[in-house]
Design a protein around this motif. Structure first.
Motif, PDB file in Angstrom:
ATOM      1  N   SER A  17       0.728  -1.369  -0.199  1.00 55.52           N
ATOM      2  CA  SER A  17       0.032   0.092   0.000  1.00 55.52           C
ATOM      3  C   SER A  17       0.838   1.222   0.001  1.00 55.52           C
ATOM      4  N   ASN A  18       2.059   1.176   0.250  1.00 53.00           N
ATOM      5  CA  ASN A  18       3.135   2.231   0.390  1.00 53.00           C
ATOM      6  C   ASN A  18       4.352   2.193  -0.302  1.00 53.00           C
ATOM      7  N   ARG A  75     -11.235   9.672   6.752  1.00 52.42           N
ATOM      8  CA  ARG A  75     -10.325   8.833   5.605  1.00 52.42           C
ATOM      9  C   ARG A  75     -10.875   9.174   4.278  1.00 52.42           C
ATOM     10  N   GLN A 108      -9.299  11.477   1.421  1.00 48.79           N
ATOM     11  CA  GLN A 108      -8.187  10.782   0.644  1.00 48.79           C
ATOM     12  C   GLN A 108      -8.698  10.050  -0.470  1.00 48.79           C
ATOM     13  N   ILE A 150      -9.082   7.037  -1.581  1.00 43.75           N
ATOM     14  CA  ILE A 150      -8.799   5.602  -1.251  1.00 43.75           C
ATOM     15  C   ILE A 150      -9.400   4.756  -2.222  1.00 43.75           C
ATOM     16  N   GLY A 182      -1.057   5.860  -0.740  1.00 39.73           N
ATOM     17  CA  GLY A 182      -1.072   6.597   0.547  1.00 39.73           C
ATOM     18  C   GLY A 182      -0.069   7.828   0.480  1.00 39.73           C
TER      19      GLY A 182
END
Length: 306
Positions: A71-72, A215, A219, A221, A227
């Motif tokens: 995810s990052n 969130r 964001q 998402i 991220g």
């Protein structure tokens, strides 16, 4: 890119391995950006002992890289030489609760850790609901959100070093700082011990819902993203600097700075890893020119260019 197949050599060095070894395994499907080349070898160990067996057997010069939920992470287009380790399964995906303590495998998603703590009536870990990674990544970068950080609740972490030895690190030995741990780079964390405090389950779950709503409202998402792209500089906010530099909505190839939150990069479809990383570097250049601030990557970038 296709790498030389070295699996037979690895098995010859470690014939008792029980985990899965895959040659030239695509990594793009394992990252949220959905970009990047293959791993020369992808290894999924059966347990800590199996991981130690592999690490002790490998040629010391062979690179070893760890990935979690992806995810990052940006995997570069040329892929990742050497062995990529990805933890999973029951050995690394369990949550065990004993009073106010939680023993957690590092493959456990941070969101699941928050949920497990809430179900046990343990307060102090709700912030993990807002972190889209795994416990292993949280340990490595002292992940945090909504006023909480990993350092606030960690008691100890366990892992396996490049020699195959089991290591235990106290909280102090983790050397936590903002989005950073100074634990040795060669350690692959396998479990962690957290401590919460007694709380009201309904109140904790309400806090988690607040984190979730915040969130989702702020964001992107539901996009192919990674991220937060850059760490906040001392006394400032990365997104404000990016916005002030005129980078909101900026594109390079199929990559774009999110219109919703400009500290997020997104793959609009068809982006390469080079597009995404190149966009990030262009943002850094523009911020440096307009504000004099040097932004530092929060997203991890691994592998080689195509």
């Amino acid at each position: 890119m296709t790498y030389p197949d070295i699996i037979d050599d690895i098995r010859a060095r470690a014939p008792k391995l029980r985990g899965r070894l895959l040659a030239n395994q695509p990594l793009s499907d394992l990252t949220w950006f959905r970009v990047g080349g293959p791993a020369q070898v992808l290894f999924t160990p059966a347990d800590d002992e199996d991981l130690g067996l592999l690490l002790a057997a490998l040629d010391p010069g062979l690179p070893v890289t760890v990935i979690g939920l992806g995810s990052n992470l940006i995997v570069r287009d040329g892929g990742v030489p050497g062995v990529v380790v990805r933890l999973g399964g029951k050995a690394f995906g369990s949550v065990e609760i004993d009073g106010e303590s939680l023993r957690v495998g590092t493959a456990v998603p941070d969101m699941r850790l928050a949920k497990s703590a809430a179900e046990a009536g343990l307060d102090g870990l709700a912030f993990f609901r807002g972190i889209p990674g795994s416990v292993g990544g949280a340990l490595r970068m002292n992940a945090g959100a909504h006023g909480g950080e990993t350092t606030d609740v960690l008691v100890e972490a366990r892992g396996v070093d490049r020699r195959g030895a089991l290591r235990v690190f106290t909280h102090a030995e983790m050397g936590f700082a903002y989005r950073h741990s100074s634990a040795p780079d060669d350690v692959i964390f396998t479990s962690a011990l957290f401590r919460g405090r007694p709380g009201d389950r309904a109140a904790i779950e309400a806090e988690m819902e607040r984190v979730t709503a915040a969130r989702e409202a702020a964001q992107p998402i539901r996009e192919r993203t990674g991220g937060s792209t850059f760490k906040n500089p001392p006394g400032g906010k990365a997104w404000q600097l990016v916005d002030a530099a005129g980078c909101r909505g900026l594109t390079v190839g199929g990559a774009q700075v999110s219109e919703m939150h400009c500290n997020f990069l997104i793959n609009r479809g068809g982006a390469s890893a080079a597009d995404i990383e190149g966009l990030g570097e262009e943002v850094r250049r523009r911020v440096r020119e307009t504000s004099g601030v040097e932004l530092h990557w929060e997203i991890k970038r691994i592998g080689i260019a195509a």
